[in-house]
Design a protein around this motif. Sequence first.
Motif, mmCIF file in Angstrom:
data_model
loop_
_atom_site.group_PDB
_atom_site.id
_atom_site.type_symbol
_atom_site.label_atom_id
_atom_site.label_comp_id
_atom_site.label_asym_id
_atom_site.label_seq_id
_atom_site.Cartn_x
_atom_site.Cartn_y
_atom_site.Cartn_z
ATOM 1 N N VAL A 1 -18.884 -2.039 -17.744
ATOM 2 C CA VAL A 1 -18.239 -0.950 -18.496
ATOM 3 C C VAL A 1 -17.262 -1.535 -19.511
ATOM 4 C CG1 VAL A 1 -16.597 0.973 -18.312
ATOM 5 C CG2 VAL A 1 -18.543 0.829 -16.739
ATOM 6 N N ALA B 1 -8.867 -7.239 -10.966
ATOM 7 C CA ALA B 1 -7.770 -6.548 -11.649
ATOM 8 C C ALA B 1 -6.763 -7.537 -12.241
ATOM 9 C CB ALA B 1 -7.062 -5.590 -10.696
ATOM 10 N N ASP C 1 -22.546 2.878 -11.283
ATOM 11 C CA ASP C 1 -22.687 3.152 -12.718
ATOM 12 C C ASP C 1 -21.984 2.088 -13.551
ATOM 13 O OD1 ASP C 1 -22.875 5.392 -11.017
ATOM 14 O OD2 ASP C 1 -22.841 6.742 -12.735
ATOM 15 N N TYR D 1 -2.430 3.875 -1.909
ATOM 16 C CA TYR D 1 -2.494 4.585 -3.177
ATOM 17 C C TYR D 1 -3.927 4.847 -3.605
ATOM 18 C CZ TYR D 1 -2.732 -0.386 -4.409
ATOM 19 O OH TYR D 1 -3.050 -1.713 -4.437
ATOM 20 N N LYS D 2 -4.098 6.003 -4.236
ATOM 21 C CA LYS D 2 -5.316 6.318 -4.967
ATOM 22 C C LYS D 2 -4.850 6.893 -6.294
ATOM 23 C CE LYS D 2 -8.719 7.372 -1.354
ATOM 24 N NZ LYS D 2 -9.692 8.406 -0.928
ATOM 25 N N LEU E 1 -0.619 7.497 -9.502
ATOM 26 C CA LEU E 1 -0.936 7.047 -8.147
ATOM 27 C C LEU E 1 -0.380 8.046 -7.139
ATOM 28 C CD1 LEU E 1 -0.209 3.197 -8.332
ATOM 29 C CD2 LEU E 1 -2.370 4.398 -8.711
ATOM 30 N N THR F 1 -11.128 0.020 -16.685
ATOM 31 C CA THR F 1 -12.569 0.072 -16.489
ATOM 32 C C THR F 1 -12.823 0.783 -15.171
ATOM 33 O OG1 THR F 1 -14.648 -1.172 -16.485
ATOM 34 C CG2 THR F 1 -12.787 -2.181 -15.336
ATOM 35 N N HIS F 2 -14.073 1.206 -14.967
ATOM 36 C CA HIS F 2 -14.354 2.040 -13.800
ATOM 37 C C HIS F 2 -15.826 1.981 -13.437
ATOM 38 C CE1 HIS F 2 -16.351 5.013 -16.390
ATOM 39 N NE2 HIS F 2 -15.469 4.594 -17.276
ATOM 40 N N THR F 3 -16.143 2.474 -12.268
ATOM 41 C CA THR F 3 -17.536 2.629 -11.865
ATOM 42 C C THR F 3 -17.600 3.773 -10.864
ATOM 43 O OG1 THR F 3 -19.516 1.522 -11.003
ATOM 44 C CG2 THR F 3 -17.420 0.967 -9.953
ATOM 45 N N LEU G 1 -14.205 4.252 -8.690
ATOM 46 C CA LEU G 1 -13.312 3.122 -8.481
ATOM 47 C C LEU G 1 -12.868 2.660 -9.863
ATOM 48 C CD1 LEU G 1 -12.491 1.305 -6.013
ATOM 49 C CD2 LEU G 1 -14.383 -0.184 -6.658
ATOM 50 N N ILE H 1 0.673 -7.421 -7.795
ATOM 51 C CA ILE H 1 0.530 -6.773 -6.505
ATOM 52 C C ILE H 1 -0.771 -7.262 -5.914
ATOM 53 C CG2 ILE H 1 -0.538 -4.675 -7.511
ATOM 54 C CD1 ILE H 1 0.887 -3.111 -5.214
ATOM 55 N N PRO H 2 -0.862 -7.687 -4.638
ATOM 56 C CA PRO H 2 0.252 -7.782 -3.705
ATOM 57 C C PRO H 2 1.232 -8.898 -4.099
ATOM 58 C CG PRO H 2 -1.643 -8.930 -2.827
ATOM 59 C CD PRO H 2 -2.098 -8.244 -4.074
ATOM 60 N N TYR I 1 -7.483 -5.992 -1.295
ATOM 61 C CA TYR I 1 -7.126 -5.296 -2.544
ATOM 62 C C TYR I 1 -8.315 -4.891 -3.403
ATOM 63 C CZ TYR I 1 -2.588 -5.674 -0.884
ATOM 64 O OH TYR I 1 -1.509 -5.488 -0.070
ATOM 65 N N GLN J 1 -9.103 3.500 -5.854
ATOM 66 C CA GLN J 1 -10.099 4.550 -5.878
ATOM 67 C C GLN J 1 -9.526 5.732 -6.659
ATOM 68 O OE1 GLN J 1 -12.274 6.735 -2.385
ATOM 69 N NE2 GLN J 1 -12.416 4.542 -1.985
ATOM 70 N N MET K 1 -17.952 -2.636 -13.146
ATOM 71 C CA MET K 1 -16.691 -2.478 -13.878
ATOM 72 C C MET K 1 -16.596 -3.490 -15.021
ATOM 73 S SD MET K 1 -13.811 -1.194 -11.193
ATOM 74 C CE MET K 1 -14.202 -2.184 -9.777
ATOM 75 N N ARG L 1 0.805 -1.218 0.000
ATOM 76 C CA ARG L 1 0.000 0.000 0.000
ATOM 77 C C ARG L 1 0.841 1.272 0.000
ATOM 78 N NH1 ARG L 1 -4.578 -2.489 4.034
ATOM 79 N NH2 ARG L 1 -5.433 -3.821 2.388
ATOM 80 N N HIS M 1 -10.296 -0.815 -1.006
ATOM 81 C CA HIS M 1 -10.345 0.385 -1.845
ATOM 82 C C HIS M 1 -11.767 0.871 -2.088
ATOM 83 C CE1 HIS M 1 -6.072 0.474 -2.592
ATOM 84 N NE2 HIS M 1 -6.106 -0.825 -2.742
ATOM 85 N N ILE N 1 -10.085 -0.007 -12.336
ATOM 86 C CA ILE N 1 -8.992 -0.959 -12.523
ATOM 87 C C ILE N 1 -8.013 -0.247 -13.448
ATOM 88 C CG2 ILE N 1 -8.292 -3.155 -13.540
ATOM 89 C CD1 ILE N 1 -10.933 -4.323 -12.567
ATOM 90 N N ARG O 1 -1.643 -4.634 -13.223
ATOM 91 C CA ARG O 1 -2.975 -4.081 -12.993
ATOM 92 C C ARG O 1 -3.299 -4.057 -11.502
ATOM 93 N NH1 ARG O 1 -6.615 -7.033 -17.636
ATOM 94 N NH2 ARG O 1 -5.538 -6.138 -19.431
ATOM 95 N N LEU O 2 -4.020 -3.043 -11.113
ATOM 96 C CA LEU O 2 -4.493 -2.974 -9.740
ATOM 97 C C LEU O 2 -5.794 -2.191 -9.678
ATOM 98 C CD1 LEU O 2 -3.688 0.142 -8.939
ATOM 99 C CD2 LEU O 2 -1.493 -0.850 -8.385
ATOM 100 N N MET O 3 -6.512 -2.381 -8.580
ATOM 101 C CA MET O 3 -7.743 -1.629 -8.377
ATOM 102 C C MET O 3 -7.432 -0.485 -7.432
ATOM 103 S SD MET O 3 -11.455 -2.990 -7.067
ATOM 104 C CE MET O 3 -11.594 -4.113 -8.464
#
Lengths: 350, 133, 386
Positions: C150, C247, C199, B126-127, B108, B58-60, B77, B31-32, C133, B91, C147, B15, C137, B79, B87-89
Amino acid sequence: MAAGIVGYGAHLPRHRIKVEEIAKVWGADAPSYKKGLMLREKSVPPPDMDTITLSVEAARRALIRSGGVDAADIGAIYIGSESHPYAVKPSGTTVAEAIGATPDIHCADFEFACKAGSEAMYVALSHVKAGEMKYALAIAADTSQGAPSDALEFSAAAGAGAFIMGTENLVAEIQHTHSYMTDMPDFWRREHEFYPQHGGRFTGEEAYFAHTKGASNAILKKSGMKPSDFAYAIFHQPNGKFPQRVALELGFTQEQIDPGWLAPTLGNTYSGASPIGLTATLDVAKPGDMIFMCSYGSGAGSDSFIWKVTERIDEVRDMTVRTRKLLEENLTYIDYGTYAKFRHKIIKNK
Amino acid sequence: MTMFSSRNWREYPHRYRTEASKFKKSGKTYIPKRLVDPETGDTEQETVRLPETGKVLTHTIIRIAPSQWGDKAPYALAIIELTDGTRLMAQMTDVEMDDVKVGMEVRLEFRRVQSEGSHGVISYGYKAVPKWY
Amino acid sequence: MRTVCVVGVGMGKWGEIWRMSLRDLHTQAALSAIEAAGVDHLDSLYVGCMSGGLFVGQEHLASLLTDYMGMRGLAATRVESACASGGMAVRSAFIEVASGMSDIVMASGVEKMTDVDGDDATYALATAADQEYEVFHGATFPGLYAMMAVAHMEKYGTTRDMLSAVAVKNHNNGSMNPVAQYPFKISMEQVAKSVMVADPLHILDCSPITDGAAAVILASEEVAKKLGKPYIKITGTAIGTDTIQLAQRDDLTTIKAATIASGKALEMAGKKIDDIQFAEVHDCFTIAEIMVAESIGKYKPGKAGEAFLAGESALDGSFPINSSGGLKSKGHPVGATGVAQVVEVYKQLTGQAESGRQIPGSPKVAMTQNMGGSGGSSVVHVMEVA
């Protein structure tokens, strides 16, 4: 031994609130506040930003500008702030962990109203100068709160500046320092209180001006220099007006303070104020320039510094984002409601 | 919730410093960190720190959030695929909800991710913020 | 391996069942399955439940539930794989009968979800995602599927109407199911105008929070014949797993665990996907039904949405999906869902689906697909008329 700044960085929130927006809520006269404080807007940290997160980002930028300092070689991290997120639990260890400087390190959180940041710089410099360690990281950061409707609410802002001090590969070499303190009840916050209290007009002449002038005159005398010997000067900036007035009264010019005079659109970043001003000044300084800096913290005291910029500045200033860019670009203006939510000023009773 | 602080503490390398496992055979990074490459079964790896920029895959927008998020909703949020392909998820923050788009470039930043009210531990990590410089 | 049959099924009314506890819900479904099958004993029980602990503070369910069924001493095991817990219980029971170790085994599922408020239910369900993870978040289940939606829309041009069509069709089917939580029809417009949850998913794209239980009794064919009641055969069963961390999936528009499970189950049954005449699939969100229909190989990637808009998945379509109303209309008491899918297939294959819901043409081969989390696990069964 030569000592000074090896790398520097700043971080600011992107959110701003205008004086008019705050004045509107409290029925205050915005034009007279803007004129009196010489301040148009201030930065506001969103809820996911605090002194620790600002410090980490500023420190990461300082590392980038250090040109390859290994974080593990940093022997100390000192963070000066009056808004450490925890009352008990250091901010420094989190920053150390985040930049990869643990575990062989000395951390301490400093507190001295708005002077805590320059205090961290002073101690960090002393360590490297004494040869105690190769590098020491000094961070000046705050997310200060002013009580709703108080004059401080128009200025209390957020930001951070970070400086890696060392003895080699410098971007600015320290020439002189001087500190000047007395016991002065001009501004305080008692334990467990949310907002600070202040002495109103008593914070001026006998407090801010007496101490900044005391530290400035002493260091000028010590160095045998006069204001015209400097390319730039930075003073603590609780608003736009005070630093301008003290600078002019000491014999500095508007041109000398301009690059580091951020308060008119940044507000008062407390511990961060003159250190962030220094980052903005380094961003435009040329090799050989002399920079004058004087902090002020209520309670009260000033630390003054004389820096000499080195050749390396041209190489490092654009390795990461400049402070003026953080101040002037990518901004988002918020209304008072959003500000109140961000700064936890709404009582939810749950 | 007394164990929350130890759970969070254990994840600091990921993190705080985005430390990840890069496996020798596949060259893939996760990651992790993990002990075994899920694709090859390889255990030979090195710890790397991930790049700080990438793009939204992608996002929501989370409009109804679990209790611990309280008044933080709505929040975006995403990816994210970092520049090294990991890749990571995360906010999204410092962004207008409607501006979040697939392909958006992000950076990030170190932020508060969660906090146990005003009394408990603050969880940092991270955000992603829109990349603007 | 012995042939395994479904010899009886049981289910109570699903919904907000304020007057029934978890144990009562389970007992009601279990006893009605026993009565329907006409068995005089069980050899063992597998009960699927996702989170008795977080929803009602109760673990150690297998023993508790056998006690309340009046069967103290019975071999009983709780099975958990998030929302696929029920389907996993069916598979466990299948293995025990197929192996010859037991003759009569119950697979049941139960979840009592309404004793916590919406926030806490969201939290409990989110434990099926990666806690450190994803949930850390701020991920929620609607968020994870949003997601995927989308990504699917971005890649294949999947539309709002395609998503809405899934909800409208399932509510239409559910309106004829007496145990459904929401047995009413809805319009495309209602779905599109309902409140946004994550969304692009609206509340009417999401399956509800439900109290409910379901039970099926599996037995050897020898026992099934002796019982003299209608029975069907389970000819394929398989589990697929994948990373639960969205992810880390190479492709966000497909559910690999469902592809693995359906491929293996079909192979076991000696069938091709086109031999399947109807299916109960895990429509926890409208996008899930589209992605599952593609992932099990029924439709090419990106093609299910159009087919659904054209009515192919309706009761009278070429490939009816979720004749029960699906999770969307019937409800989604997570641990019970996978078992209830088998209940529906049993009813359809034995011609006992309630009036109007019976799939025309006396279908003979069907599939159930039950999913855990965002697709970290999937269990598929192929069933055929005896």
